[in-house]
Each structure stands twice: as structure tokens, then as C-alpha cells.
Design an enzyme around this catalytic site. Structure first.
Site, mmCIF file in Angstrom:
data_model
loop_
_atom_site.group_PDB
_atom_site.id
_atom_site.type_symbol
_atom_site.label_atom_id
_atom_site.label_comp_id
_atom_site.label_asym_id
_atom_site.label_seq_id
_atom_site.Cartn_x
_atom_site.Cartn_y
_atom_site.Cartn_z
ATOM 1 N N ARG A 224 -33.350 -74.390 -39.593
ATOM 2 C CA ARG A 224 -33.787 -75.777 -39.482
ATOM 3 C C ARG A 224 -35.311 -75.840 -39.582
ATOM 4 N NH1 ARG A 224 -29.705 -77.271 -40.919
ATOM 5 N NH2 ARG A 224 -28.141 -78.547 -39.894
ATOM 6 N N HIS A 272 -33.080 -77.742 -49.381
ATOM 7 C CA HIS A 272 -31.954 -77.688 -48.431
ATOM 8 C C HIS A 272 -30.611 -77.503 -49.162
ATOM 9 C CE1 HIS A 272 -30.672 -79.031 -44.136
ATOM 10 N NE2 HIS A 272 -29.783 -78.195 -44.657
#
Ligand code: OXD
Length: 309
Positions: A224, A272
Site C-alpha cells: 500500500r 496499481h
């Protein structure tokens, strides 16, 4: 059962189609339809807004359309609805490909040759390290981390792992815990961060963390963005010519156009995509869990809600 589907994915229509095919005898709604939110039993979501979530007063299960659950735990109205997150071998396999690709690009110095090609330069051969001489530190040893560690080990890399909680099970991989993070970082030529977003992991990769890594090393962040202090990374990169980073996740996504990370020669940016959620296998996974819920009348979260992952 009444199901709400909501996902901020480019392929959300494909997902919806796949879910509708599987949940033939149930009603699947989206936020584009007129619906009574308090009649929703099941939510299958990624990035559901809190103002919608708080109106789901009869929700029995919330499925996260990914491995991470921070998008649910961060909802201010979330209390204790069971959460099921996706645990899918296809996700493991995609994550492995991504991580391995970044290790190999670094290890084989592929970017040097790309730069040479752009200037029509036939570069001299560059020495490359053998797998057995490269230590890969897997930071976060959960469903994805453990899988990647074992696969990379089978390719002869020297693997070490870092875990938050002490594991009672024996592991063939040397594991490090909180008090030994320093040693873990000192040993790793490549650190693969697979940490979830929690209060504890926020800005964990900061100036002090980076200074404990080898001067010549690679940081891969596929966990993250909240774990990484991007300003500290940029400063560290300016001062360490042989330090590289491959980032798939960011504090703000999409990464803002004016971020300095884009232009840094030693930093690779991917949007991502390391382990995208697979439509068909995730649909099957969700349906299997749903069937168990129908048979047993209850379901246990596959998330340690107190720990935040
Ligand atoms: C996930 C992700 O959590 O893709 O699955 O970030």
C-alpha cells in the site's frame, strides 16, 4: 438475497456480468439503480462511499473485491459486519510475475540496455548477480507474501521474510520480527513490501528505514502507498545513485501528474496493476463463500479485523 455491487474498476461491467451469471437466483443492484439500501443483504465492493455504506442497515456480509480491506475498515460507519476478502491463486500468480519482473529488470540491468538502445549504443557486457547471491526480503508474510517467497526460493534466490506476529509454525524461510527489522533490512538486496495499510505501517518506509537498507539495493512496493514516505524516498534516491525503487501503489492514486516520482530515473512506476482482481476466479470464490453462508446461516471473516488485515 439482494446484492449490491460497486467497484471503481475499469472492468466493472465485466465483473457485474460475471456476478449476474453466477448469482442467477438473486438480485444484483448497482448504485445506478433506484434501490432501498436497507434491503441489501450482501455487498460486493471496492471503494464504496461511506454515505452509501451507512445506509446498508441489514448487511450480512461485505465482500472486498481485492486482497486489501483498508477501503472497508476506513469507512467511518464500519462496525463489525463480517468481511470476506479475495484469496485467489490467480492473484498470487500475477503478483509473482510482477515482483519477479521487477527483480529481473534490476538484477539483469535491463534499464541500462534500454537507455543504450535509445542512443544507438552497444553497451559493454555488464556483470549480473546470480540468483543464489541475491537476498530477497519479503516484508509482509501473508497469503501473497508467503507464496512469492516460496516461488522465488524455488528459483534459487536467498529468501528471508518479515512478519508482524510470531508464527508458531516452522518455516523453511528465515523469519524476522519487529525487533529485528534492522537485521532484515541490512541483509536484503531487494525488499519487497507487501504490507497492508494500517496505523502501524503508515510511513514505515521513511528516512530511517531507507538508511538501514543497503546502499545498492531495490525497494519494490506492491503493498500500500501509505507505507511509503514518498518525500523521504525522493531524497534518499538523490543521495544514493545505486538505490532503485519500483512502485505500484501510492499515497494518492492515480499518482498526480506533478509528482516528482514520475521523472526519477531510478524509480519505476506502475499504476496499481501488480495483482489485479481476476473476474472469473473471484466471482467463483465469492460464490463459494456465499453458498457456505446460505448453508450455515453465518460466515466468519477471513480478515483479522483488530489487526486491520
Ligand atoms: C488488492 C489490490 O488489495 O489490488 O487486491 O490492491
Amino acid at each position: 438475497m439482494n446484492i449490491l455491487f460497486h467497484a471503481s474498476f475499469a472492468n466493472q461491467d465485466e465483473f457485474l456480468k460475471s456476478l449476474k451469471k453466477k448469482f442467477l437466483h438473486h438480485k444484483i443492484f448497482t448504485l445506478n439503480q433506484k434501490i432501498s439500501l436497507d434491503k441489501i443483504d450482501i455487498a460486493i465492493v471496492w471503494n464504496l462511499p461511506n454515505e452509501i455504506f451507512k445506509k446498508l442497515r441489514n448487511l450480512k456480509i461485505i465482500f472486498s473485491l481485492g486482497a486489501g480491506v483498508d477501503h472497508i475498515l476506513n469507512l467511518s460507519s464500519y462496525k463489525n459486519t463480517p468481511i470476506i476478502r479475495i484469496q485467489d491463486p490467480n492473484m498470487q500468480s500475477r503478483m509473482l510475475n510482477h515482483v519477479l519482473s521487477q527483480i529481473l529488470i534490476y538484477q539483469l540491468k535491463i534499464n541500462e540496455y534500454i537507455k543504450g538502445q535509445q542512443k544507438n549504443i552497444w553497451l559493454d557486457e555488464r556483470y549480473t548477480v546470480l540468483n543464489k547471491d541475491l537476498t530477497i526480503g519479503i516484508l509482509g508474510f501473508g497469503y501473497l507474501g508467503k507464496f512469492i517467497a516460496n516461488k522465488l526460493k524455488s528459483l534459487d534466490y536467498n529468501i528471508i521474510g518479515y512478519k508482524n506476529t510470531v508464527s508458531p509454525r516452522k518455516s523453511s524461510i528465515s523469519l524476522y520480527y519487529k525487533e529485528s527489522l534492522k537485521t532484515f533490512l541490512k541483509l536484503s538486496d531487494v525488499v519487497v513490501c507487501m504490507l497492508p495499510a494500517t496505523i502501524e505501517t503508515r510511513d514505515l518506509i521513511n528516512k530511517s528505514f531507507l538508511n538501514q537498507m543497503k546502499k545498492q539495493s531495490l525497494l519494490i512496493n506492491v503493498g500500500r502507498g501509505s507505507s511509503l514516505n514518498e518525500i523521504d524516498l525522493l531524497k534518499h534516491s538523490e543521495q544514493n545513485k545505486y538505490f532503485f525503487a519500483s512502485l505500484d501503489v501510492f499515497k494518492t492514486e492515480p499518482l498526480p501528474k506533478n509528482s516528482k516520482l514520475w521523472k526519477n530515473q531510478n524509480i519505476t512506476i506502475t499504476p496499481h496493476v501488480a495483482a489485479i482482481t481476476d473476474v472469473d476466479s473471484s466471482t467463483n470464490y465469492i460464490y463459494r463463500k456465499f453458498e457456505q453462508f446460505i448453508i450455515n446461516g453465518k460466515i466468519k471473516s477471513n480478515v483479522k479485523i483488530k489487526n486491520g488485515y
